[in-house]
Design an enzyme around this catalytic site. Structure first.
Site, PDB file in Angstrom:
ATOM      1  N   HIS A 165     -15.427   4.530   7.054  1.00 42.18           N
ATOM      2  CA  HIS A 165     -14.001   4.358   7.366  1.00 42.18           C
ATOM      3  C   HIS A 165     -13.732   2.991   8.013  1.00 42.18           C
ATOM      4  CE1 HIS A 165      -9.952   5.926   8.547  1.00 42.18           C
ATOM      5  NE2 HIS A 165     -10.092   5.018   9.504  1.00 42.18           N
ATOM      6  N   GLU A 166     -14.435   2.707   9.093  1.00 42.93           N
ATOM      7  CA  GLU A 166     -14.209   1.429   9.787  1.00 42.93           C
ATOM      8  C   GLU A 166     -14.642   0.266   8.895  1.00 42.93           C
ATOM      9  OE1 GLU A 166     -12.378   1.534  12.395  1.00 42.93           O
ATOM     10  OE2 GLU A 166     -12.558   3.701  12.646  1.00 42.93           O
ATOM     11  N   HIS A 202     -11.715  -0.682   6.827  1.00 44.79           N
ATOM     12  CA  HIS A 202     -10.789  -1.550   7.580  1.00 44.79           C
ATOM     13  C   HIS A 202     -11.353  -2.972   7.633  1.00 44.79           C
ATOM     14  CE1 HIS A 202      -7.812   1.260   9.050  1.00 44.79           C
ATOM     15  NE2 HIS A 202      -8.692   2.029   9.649  1.00 44.79           N
ATOM     16  N   GLU A 209      -4.617   1.625   6.638  1.00 47.77           N
ATOM     17  CA  GLU A 209      -5.288   2.924   6.645  1.00 47.77           C
ATOM     18  C   GLU A 209      -5.659   3.360   5.221  1.00 47.77           C
ATOM     19  OE1 GLU A 209      -6.162   3.993   9.499  1.00 47.77           O
ATOM     20  OE2 GLU A 209      -6.893   5.990   8.987  1.00 47.77           O
TER      21      GLU A 209
HETATM   22 ZN    ZN Z   1      -8.393   4.021  10.419  1.00 50.89          ZN
END
Ligand code: ZN
Length: 502
Positions: A264-265, A268, A294
């Protein structure tokens, strides 16, 4: 370069040096500062951020922006500087409409309210927090009236996090999603559950860190322009494309949390590393739309990461690092990653029930700002909605209305952007498969770089400068719709369960 632009560029550079100091101190406070040194660091951060605020709201800056928006100056600027000047001028115009006394009172109430929220959550006692929530709501309405006179409060709030998206858009797209999702969730939840065999075993945190490195490399995060550390809650921070920082948290009895946080990170981070190089140091290189940002972390985490073909090329390497997975076939591992379950806490929810957690919060915010429901009635409304959507009822307010910190500092209108991210992902997936072909075929071949490259080109490069609706039009050729996300859920969880290993 005109003299005015050159002066402005130098001013922005100075501002960025202050911001760099603030970001670095805050990164340090979350990852490295010892307990006894914490307050000194916090004091230094307050000093630097006050200086930064003064610089970013000064008459001098306003004068520069005002003269750069004069047609003869503005027309000569390139796209990056046009965007930067327009963006900063709009922001400053809004800030200048807020009376200084009111702003100071707002900031003071924010910190008081956050502190009480923390106590209230700890004691699971909503009545402590209710008066502060009332005050934050009133002050938020007042703030919106100052910054955007004559506009609908909730539209102003939404626009802060997702430019150009209104309550009317959200009503439509969340309505569509809710209607399709409720029967789907009930159908999935009525199936018998397989018990997970591998949670509760022992996973060395250092080995989990090596798995994180493996995963970041695999998905295309550039370690020469990025670094990692540990913190209580995972987050991404940094200083533009050349220095992106990711944190994670490692649980010795469960590797899933760190594995999926890393992806997830990492999503980003890949976004930040691939913004337009010419725009470095300007707002054009930062995506200020939370839903779009997101969408990229969730694309990597859910659309790619919770899929058998993502793991097939690398799972043996993961097993060689996490020895407790030695007897767990890849299918069983992925099945656990796709386990759907009704749960109380939004941040722990799976990808299918997650949208209902956000829709609930959106409806609560509508109850607050559109229907003016008194704060005393909000916990019961929350609990009723949980029961209606997920069939479970919080036993206390800590696992109900007090679980998220967002409302305590007045971040109303933020929640919808999380779900917009997933809705965009459904649309991006559809567009990507029509460009590149079946995702599973690409992933099985170990060609994930092709997917990352598509995202870099289509979304990351210019994603900072474009409005979300324009990105959708350009990349997907259509307006915001939840149908592709619903199709993705149906295909994955009802018709084609082979992609999730069952
Ligand atoms: Zn996030």
């Amino acid at each position: 370069m005109s003299q005015k632009l050159d002066e402005f560029r130098k001013y922005l550079e100075k501002l960025n040096y202050y911001r760099r100091a603030c970001t670095l101190m805050s990164w340090d406070m979350y990852t490295a500062t010892p307990k006894l040194g914490y307050q000194d660091m916090a004091d230094a951060l307050t000093w630097f951020s006050t200086e930064e605020f003064t610089l970013s709201t000064s008459e001098e800056l306003y004068g520069m922006l005002a003269s750069l928006t004069e047609p003869e100056e503005f027309d000569a600027l390139d796209e990056v500087w046009k965007y930067t000047v327009r963006f900063m001028k709009k922001d400053l115009d809004e800030k200048r409409r807020v009376p200084k006394d009111f702003y100071a009172a707002f900031v003071a109430e924010q910190s008081a309210s956050m502190k009480v929220w923390e106590e209230a959550k700890g004691a699971s006692d909503y009545s402590l927090f209710a008066p502060h929530l009332r005050k934050m709501i009133d002050m938020t309405v007042q703030m919106a009236a100052y910054t955007h006179p004559g506009k609908e409060t909730y539209d102003v709030l939404l626009d802060q996090y997702e430019e150009g998206v209104t309550a009317q858009d959200i009503d439509k797209v969340f309505g569509e999603l809710k209607e399709g999702l409720l029967p789907l969730v009930h159908q999935i939840l009525s199936r018998p559950e397989a018990k997970c065999r591998f949670i509760g075993r022992n996973y060395d945190p250092d080995a989990q860190k090596r798995v994180q490195e493996l995963l970041l490399n695999y998905i295309g995060f550039n370690m020469d322009a990025g670094t990692t550390s540990a913190s209580e809650h995972p987050f991404t921070s940094g200083f533009g494309a050349r220095d992106v920082r990711i944190t994670n948290h490692y649980y010795a009895d469960n590797p899933m949390s760190a594995v999926f946080s890393a992806i997830h990170e990492g999503g980003h981070g890949i976004f930040d590393q691939n913004t337009l190089a010419e725009a470095y140091g300007t707002p054009a290189a930062e995506c200020s739309n939370m839903g779009i940002h997101e969408s990229q972390s969730r694309f990597f985490e859910n659309i790619l990461g919770r899929r058998l073909s993502f793991w097939q090329p690398i799972y043996p390497k993961v097993q060689s690092l996490l020895l407790a997975l030695a007897d767990i076939p890849v299918e069983e591992f992925v099945q656990e990653a796709c386990h759907v379950q009704a749960s109380m806490i939004r941040t722990e929810a799976d990808e299918v029930t997650y949208p209902l957690h956000v829709i609930l919060r959106y409806e609560m915010e509508q109850a607050i700002f559109r229907d003016h429901v008194p704060v005393e009635q909000l916990p019961e409304l929350w609990n009723q909605k949980m029961e209606k959507y997920l069939g479970i009822r919080p036993v206390n307010d800590a696992e109900g209305i007090l679980q998220d910190m967002h409302w305590s500092d007045g971040s109303f209108g933020y929640f919808p952007s999380y779900l917009l991210g997933s809705i965009y992902d459904g649309m991006f997936l559809e567009a990507m498969e029509s460009d590149l072909g079946d995702l599973d075929d690409i992933l099985c071949r170990g060609d994930i770089a092709v997917i990352t490259h598509w995202l870099n080109e289509k979304i990351h490069r210019n994603g900072g400068m474009e409005k979300p609706k324009d990105i959708l039009k350009r990349v997907c050729g259509k307006d915001l719709t939840a149908q592709p996300l619903l199709d993705y859920f149906r295909k994955k969880y009802l018709f084609d369960s082979s992609s999730i290993g069952s």
